[in-house]
Design an enzyme around this catalytic site. Structure first.
Site, PDB file in Angstrom:
ATOM      1  N   SER A 189       0.822  -1.206   0.000  1.00  0.00           N
ATOM      2  CA  SER A 189       0.000   0.000   0.000  1.00  0.00           C
ATOM      3  C   SER A 189       0.855   1.255   0.000  1.00  0.00           C
ATOM      4  O   SER A 189       1.978   1.269   0.524  1.00  0.00           O
ATOM      5  CB  SER A 189      -0.897  -0.003   1.243  1.00  0.00           C
ATOM      6  OG  SER A 189      -1.512   1.246   1.457  1.00  0.00           O
ATOM      7  N   TYR A 211      -1.164   0.143   9.948  1.00  0.00           N
ATOM      8  CA  TYR A 211      -1.378  -0.581   8.689  1.00  0.00           C
ATOM      9  C   TYR A 211      -0.173  -0.434   7.769  1.00  0.00           C
ATOM     10  O   TYR A 211       0.368  -1.424   7.251  1.00  0.00           O
ATOM     11  CB  TYR A 211      -2.642  -0.048   8.012  1.00  0.00           C
ATOM     12  CG  TYR A 211      -2.967  -0.656   6.675  1.00  0.00           C
ATOM     13  CD1 TYR A 211      -3.408  -1.974   6.583  1.00  0.00           C
ATOM     14  CD2 TYR A 211      -2.878   0.103   5.504  1.00  0.00           C
ATOM     15  CE1 TYR A 211      -3.731  -2.527   5.354  1.00  0.00           C
ATOM     16  CE2 TYR A 211      -3.209  -0.438   4.273  1.00  0.00           C
ATOM     17  CZ  TYR A 211      -3.632  -1.756   4.204  1.00  0.00           C
ATOM     18  OH  TYR A 211      -3.950  -2.292   2.980  1.00  0.00           O
ATOM     19  N   LYS A 214       2.529  -3.321   6.513  1.00  0.00           N
ATOM     20  CA  LYS A 214       2.803  -3.544   5.094  1.00  0.00           C
ATOM     21  C   LYS A 214       4.298  -3.421   4.799  1.00  0.00           C
ATOM     22  O   LYS A 214       4.871  -4.226   4.051  1.00  0.00           O
ATOM     23  CB  LYS A 214       2.011  -2.542   4.239  1.00  0.00           C
ATOM     24  CG  LYS A 214       0.513  -2.791   4.209  1.00  0.00           C
ATOM     25  CD  LYS A 214       0.194  -4.088   3.497  1.00  0.00           C
ATOM     26  CE  LYS A 214      -1.284  -4.331   3.348  1.00  0.00           C
ATOM     27  NZ  LYS A 214      -1.583  -5.612   2.666  1.00  0.00           N
TER      28      LYS A 214
END
Length: 323
Positions: A117, A141, A145
């Protein structure tokens, strides 16, 4: 080629499965914790097997010596990871590392395509971001990642697998219900008004920009990732910023009005959500995709294109439902 897709019940997993099944030489294993159908309208549907349940508990079923490729799509989205740190770390990091270990020992020649991402980048942003910009995520998040990207790099460098990480733009227009992602409104601003439903945009600043791409473009790029030669990238640098384009909230409103009519704008409600806004403002929105283009990946031409593609997709689904 036998291909595993984790998180296959999500919309990207479903889109990708349908695209892969168009090639009769592929056999698929689709796995997710939720009920995962074989996508409507798929060709060669007999070539797909669905395994429902916890990924780690089913590793022996889904990771086999004959696997040629693995798409890693499972995960807890941005807002969900920020709200529940332990769950995000468990699913996004620990489950992924356990999966990579299983691949390493079972099918080390497999091409592994990891769904990363743009959230790996944090402020302050340079004017334009390339793969050479140091990632410094501002949320759990993006941190998860980035850690998985590093694992993919090292496992590839050591010959444990043939990995490649694609840093996705925000995908719009997504079908289905709103997700836990902070970026969910970027699809909802089109999807909900088209269904005569309200969409709450968590920002009142219509100049707020996002880096986006359509589902069709991303799926084409994911298919292309199967074909990129392994030596096209250094063995320890396997990350690519997938192509996208910049679109502001106003651009999205304008595209909706142009394609579906001004009256659809009445379904858009704008508020300032401090928590969601903080996450959104921590994401970059201007990328140089030269590396991706060099490797043969493609970009959308406009956000309006994405809106028209979504309408085409919904019309197709209605026809399939009526058959």
């Amino acid at each position: 080629m036998k291909i595993l897709v984790t998180g296959a019940g999500g919309f990207l997993g479903q889109f990708l499965a349908r695209a892969l099944l168009a090639d009769p030489s592929h056999t698929l294993v689709l796995t997710d914790l939720i009920d995962t159908p074989i996508p409507k309208g798929s060709q060669n549907a007999q070539n797909a097997t669905v395994v429902k349940g916890d990924l780690i508990e089913n590793l022996d079923k889904v990771v086999t010596p004959d696997l040629g490729a693995v798409y890693i799509f499972h995960g807890i989205m941005s807002s969900g990871s920020e709200t529940n740190f332990d769950l995000g770390m468990k699913i996004n990091l620990e489950y992924t590392r356990t999966l990579l270990e299983k691949i390493r020992h079972t099918c080390p020649k497999a091409r592994v395509i990891y769904a990363s991402s743009q959230a790996v980048y944090g402020r302050p942003f340079p004017e334009v971001i390339t793969e050479d910009v140091f990632p410094s995520p501002e949320g759990s998040y993006g941190t998860e990642k980035l850690m998985c990207e590093c694992l993919i790099n090292d496992y590839t460098r050591r010959g444990f697998l043939d990995g490649m990480s694609l840093r996705f733009p925000t995908v719009s227009v997504r079908p289905g219900a709103p997700s836990q992602a902070a970026s969910s409104f970027i699809s909802g601003i089109i999807r909900e008004p088209l269904a005569d439903q309200e969409c709450v945009v968590p920002l009142t600043d219509r100049s707020f920009p996002s880096w986006v791409c359509s589902p069709r473009t991303l799926i084409n790029n994911l298919l292309h990732a199967l074909k990129v030669p392994s030596d096209a990238l250094p063995s320890h640098k396997r990350t690519i910023n997938a192509p996208g384009l910049m679109a502001t909230v106003q651009d999205m409103r304008d595209a909706l009005a142009k394609v579906a009519g001004e009256d659809k704008l009445k379904y858009i409600k704008e508020v300032d959500d401090e928590d969601t806004g903080r996450i959104l403002r921590s994401w970059a929105y201007n990328f140089d995709n030269s590396l991706a283009y060099k490797l043969g990946y493609k970009a959308d031409t406009s956000f309006e294109q994405a809106v028209r593609e979504y309408i085409e997709w919904t019309d197709e689904q209605k026809k399939l439902d009526s058959q």
